[in-house]
Scaffold this motif. Structure first.
Motif, short mmCIF file in Angstrom:
data_model
loop_
_atom_site.label_atom_id
_atom_site.label_comp_id
_atom_site.label_asym_id
_atom_site.label_seq_id
_atom_site.Cartn_x
_atom_site.Cartn_y
_atom_site.Cartn_z
N LYS A 68 -6.72 0.25 -9.86
CA LYS A 68 -7.91 -0.31 -10.50
C LYS A 68 -9.10 0.61 -10.36
N THR A 128 0.41 -11.80 -9.44
CA THR A 128 -0.71 -11.34 -10.27
C THR A 128 -1.78 -12.40 -10.33
N THR A 169 -2.38 -1.61 -6.03
CA THR A 169 -3.10 -2.20 -7.17
C THR A 169 -4.57 -1.83 -7.12
N GLU A 192 -3.49 -12.32 -6.79
CA GLU A 192 -4.10 -11.06 -6.40
C GLU A 192 -5.14 -10.59 -7.41
N SER A 193 -4.71 -10.42 -8.67
CA SER A 193 -5.65 -9.83 -9.63
C SER A 193 -6.31 -10.90 -10.47
N PRO A 235 -2.62 -5.47 -16.93
CA PRO A 235 -1.57 -5.60 -15.92
C PRO A 235 -0.32 -6.24 -16.52
#
Length: 943
Positions: free
Chosen positions: A362, A766, A358, A769-770, A374
């Protein structure tokens, strides 16, 4: 054309790839025929083919779908992917194919043109209309595109359906013809293409009716599929004449990831045979030197000192190298290889979990000024979730909402499809046309076209953008790209082998290798500057020792120590340098619940790497003061302190009966330290050890409101994020506890996380993490407030939001899914255990102040021994503190009852399992609890 003149329906069969579709479309373009296209998937139902109900202004009515529209308007119906449709869906079309007749849901009847015209001679058109008879045009034809099953996976053709089609095998061009085609294009000499084409044909084309046997045959004797016909290789060689052919083949056909050892050697032998193996120093790009926008060009492009590639819509000067991305040499090379692929096609990154896929995607997007979209894929995702979803407007009308993927295509974003290995291959079939041709037909009839085709259509028809939009035709932005992320397929497994022949035609593949030792040291030291050197050295020698062995136990341990987890351990130790590394590693691997073999392997490897338990540390831990107090608005547990929260919703702060004991205070101190580092927590333990109590007590001390979410077998992604309810006849969506916690900055406690299917819980990744997540009603959660700038439907994630996840340990007798195995490395894990005998005794005294001390001691020692037996695997059920507490409560209330009678409340579950029962009785007798005593069990002492 012959079949078309005969009025017969056509079935083009052949290997995966866009070739069959492009031939069909080419023919329709030459004959100027209109087309209705539908990509079949496992979610296709007869309503997608015949008629679908919609509601407008409170009235339900039917809208014709592709098959009916094609029949009445005289178009060609193109059905793609017949092997994907569930069986018994396509027979709906049988009568339409054979007799050109079909009964519709709204009462109309489609009739073939000959019969209709005969009737017209005897009746008037108004009469026929009154009878609801509709004429099927004589120009209507069906072209079906499918793969041969068996050989490829899918549902076999239904015999009655098969007999109605005329088949034609469409196979890739033999390479000699390809050379003629390629020769017509300047830029690449025929000579340099000749060898790779021969090689690809010899290597990968499996046996065909008229070919020699292919070189690679997998275990069942089916070819493992081969790369797309070499036109992609041609495009890549056009762009980079100096690029090695071996390298291109690797990207089209990632045999390192895909095949076992035998297959790999077969491929490498073939490459050697055609002299395509790389020389000692192949010309691979090693890094990107600079990226600058090309001015004055119509499309957004940038000049990268590898070559020209499409870019996103953001201004590129934003890119200065992000602070959190550490450039190691292998990642620099990977990024520049991705730049090359980016010019040709969409790509897919394959690598183990926690290795940085990921982050790399990015960084790649930042370099080219892309905005990221995403999209987290999960197992039971349907084609509708990917493309367009049904919803109801406030007045009760039905409408369609485009998915994030579609909006990204229109806006020219970079879509990251995370978890491509999870999704069902039949669902991905919907995207084939988008990836190959940049065209997509949505469920409501909207069509998305490639930008150049859109422009030529516009000029040809002399229409404005607005007029085309009224006809629901939109252009796909020229910068739109897809990057898929997946974990490596498990070689030889039937379920996990997701990288099939069909999938190989979609992307160019890049393998994200785990970092080498030196690179990993570099990453850790740059991200966490003040971590002690000796810690990093020892930790990495352990990790790489585990990663490099062939022993499956050690490899499963290594998966718990991904780069992501190593960074977490180092962050913790840089903050609390006096903690032991041994403890940190065993916590990350959850060593308390490992099988004996794995636990001893971990212990041995830790010793070999110089990570050991220091007896002084153990003594210090035991003597340490684990009290907790709140002083001047600060909470102190052990040696960690944190300010107490001042919540607006006081009633959501949990309050629970809790007797303090050392064991649980140690866990709470650990949790507090992780909270200070901003981690999300995962508590794992047997039943009845007090996981919920610990969390509630912890939040009570911190004065934090909590939202509680209990998962179960039927939890879906929808129910995690929204709860539908009906008010005044309209469906409204209430926020689920998850969304409330995110908005208000509460703590989300997710209980029984191992009971929900892992494909559902993986959407938490997600979020953690993001810091982005899309809800099922189209709103999205965003962590960084800077990303909001005027977008509607955005919820900013509150900085105080944290997740605490509770799960039982993996393995028998617990029946849950392996939550730790799939998502363990996103959270900071804590193993919760029963209290030690001394603390347990102290706790029982508080529950039963009047129960005689000897009885409490008997219970504690007996249960201690039973737990040891459970750990050794002699008995299955891990007896816990909850059971002892219940016994003591009973004795406190009814002191006259005998102990043997009361413990039966716990042990009667096992009374029908003789072996287990004997073990229990002998253990309990040993500790003086006379369970099930019979006259025969009296043993007289000798004189």
């Amino acid at each position: 054309m012959q079949k078309d003149l005969l009025g017969q329906d056509i079935f083009l069969i052949g290997p995966p790839g866009p070739l069959r579709r492009s031939i069909a479309m080419q023919y329709l373009e030459l004959t100027k025929r209109e087309v209705e296209y539908i990509a079949l998937s496992r979610d296709t139902t007869e309503t997608d083919l015949k008629q679908r109900r919609e509601i407008r202004a409170g009235t339900a009515f039917y809208i014709d779908q592709c098959a009916v529209r094609a029949a009445t308007e005289g178009r060609i119906l193109v059905l793609e992917g017949l092997e994907k449709a569930e069986r018994n869906v396509l027979p709906v079309l049988n009568n339409l194919l054979e007799n050109r007749e079909m009964q519709l849901e709204d009462g109309r009847f489609l009739m073939s043109s000959e019969r209709y015209d005969k009737l017209l001679q005897e009746h008037t058109k108004t009469e026929l209309d009154a009878w609801k008879i509709v004429r099927v045009s004589e120009d209507f034809r069906v072209i079906a595109l499918g793969l041969p099953v068996p050989r490829y996976s899918g549902n076999p053709l239904d015999p009655p359906l098969r007999s109605r089609f005329q088949a034609r095998d469409v196979y890739h061009l033999p390479f000699k013809q390809l050379l003629l085609v390629q020769g017509a294009r300047p830029g690449v000499s025929g000579g340099c293409l000749r060898t790779p084409l021969v090689c690809m044909e010899g290597l990968c084309f499996p046996s065909h009716a008229h070919d020699s046997q292919g070189a690679i045959e997998d275990q069942e004797g089916q070819g493992l599929g081969y790369p797309d016909s070499p036109s992609v290789a041609k495009a890549a060689l056009d762009s980079f004449p100096m690029m090695s052919v071996h390298h291109i083949i690797k990207r089209l056909y990632p045999y390192n990831v895909l095949l076992g050892n035998e297959g790999r050697t077969a491929v490498e032998d073939a490459l050697r045979r055609f002299e395509l193996e790389d020389s000692e120093n192949p010309l691979l790009p090693s890094r990107i030197i600079k990226v600058e926008r090309i001015h004055g060009s119509k499309t957004l492009q940038a000049d990268v000192t590898v070559q020209i590639v499409p870019t996103g819509a953001r201004p590129l000067n934003l890119y200065s190298g992000s602070d959190t991305f550490i450039k190691t040499s292998s990642h620099k090379q990977l990024l520049s290889e991705m730049m090359q692929s980016h010019m040709v096609k969409d790509m897919c990154l394959i690598g183990g979990k926690g290795c940085g896929k990921t982050v790399i995607a990015k960084e790649f997007a930042d370099m080219l000024g892309y905005n990221i979209e995403p999209v987290m894929l999960y197992q039971d995702m349907t084609a509708r979730d990917l493309v367009q979803q049904r919803y109801t407007l406030p007045n009760g009308d039905t409408a369609w909402r485009p998915s994030p993927l579609v909006t990204a295509a229109l806006d020219g974003k970079l879509v990251i499809l995370d978890g491509i290995h999870r999704v069902n291959s039949g669902t991905l079939a919907v995207l084939q046309r988008l990836i190959h041709d940049r065209e997509l037909t949505l469920f409501d009839g909207t069509r998305l076209l490639r930008e150049d085709r859109y422009q030529s259509l516009k000029e040809e028809l002399q229409l404005s953008d607005k007029e085309l939009q009224q006809r629901s035709i939109f252009p796909i932005h020229s910068s739109f790209r897809i990057v898929a992320l997946g974990e490596p397929p498990v070689i030889g497994s039937s379920t996990k082998q997701w990288l099939g022949p069909e999938f190989l035609t979609l992307f160019l593949f890049h393998n994200v290798k785990s970092l080498t030792r030196n690179e990993e040291i570099q990453v850790i030291k740059e991200m966490i500057p003040n971590v002690p050197n000796i810690v990093v050295e020892r930790l990495l020698s352990l990790t790489h020792k585990l990663r490099e062995t062939n022993d499956p136990t050690a490899q499963s341990l290594a998966s718990s120590l991904s780069t992501r987890q190593l960074l977490r351990i180092c962050r913790r130790l840089s903050q609390y340098p006096d903690e032991s590394l041994y403890h940190a590693v065993s916590k990350a691997c959850l060593s308390r619940f490992l099988p004996n073999l794995a636990r001893s392997a971990l212990h041995k490897n830790l010793m070999d790497s110089g990570i050991e338990i220091n007896p002084d540390d153990v003594r210090k831990l035991e003597e340490k003061d684990y009290s907790c107090e709140i002083h001047n608005g600060f909470l102190r547990i052990g040696s960690a302190t944190m300010p107490v929260y001042n919540p607006s919703e006081k009633m959501k702060v949990p309050d629970v009966l809790f007797y303090e004991n050392t064991q649980h205070m140690m866990v709470m101190e650990d949790m507090l330290k992780d909270f200070l580092l901003g981690e999300h927590l995962l508590l794992i333990g047997n039943q009845g050890v007090g996981k919920n109590k610990i969390v509630d007590r912890f939040l009570h001390l911190l004065n934090r409101p909590r939202e509680y979410l209990q998962l179960h077998r039927d939890t879906t992604v929808q129910s995690l994020t929204l709860q539908p309810s009906v008010k005044d006849g309209h469906i409204t969506y209430e926020d689920s506890p998850l969304v409330k916690a995110v908005k208000l900055g509460h703590i989300l406690v997710i209980d029984e996380a191992d009971k929900a299917p892992t494909n559902v819980t993986c959407i938490l990744k997600t979020l953690v993490e993001s810091g982005e997540m899309i809800l099922s009603d189209g709103r999205r959660l965003v962590a960084n407030p800077a990303n909001v700038d005027g977008r509607e439907n955005v919820i900013v994630i509150h900085p105080d939001f944290r997740m605490v996840v509770l799960a039982n340990r993996p393995g028998f007798p617990f029946l849950g899914n392996d939550f730790f195995g799939t998502l363990g490395d996103i959270f900071s894990c804590h193993a919760v255990d029963n209290p030690k005998p001394q603390s347990e005794l102290a706790m029982l005294r508080q529950y039963g102040p009047d129960v005689p001390e000897p009885i409490l001691q008997k219970l504690v020692t007996a249960f201690g021994e039973l737990r040891n037996l459970a750990d050794q695997g002699v008995i299955n059920y891990p007896y816990s503190t909850r059971e002892v507490v219940n016994i003591v409560k009973h004795l406190q209330k009814f002191p006259a009852e005998g102990l043997a009678n009361v413990v039966r409340n716990v042990f009667d579950f096992d009374s029908y399992n003789n072996e287990m029962r004997d073990t229990l009785i002998s253990t309990l007798h040993k500790h003086g609890i006379p369970l099930g005593a019979k006259p025969t069990s009296i043993q007289l002492a000798k004189e």
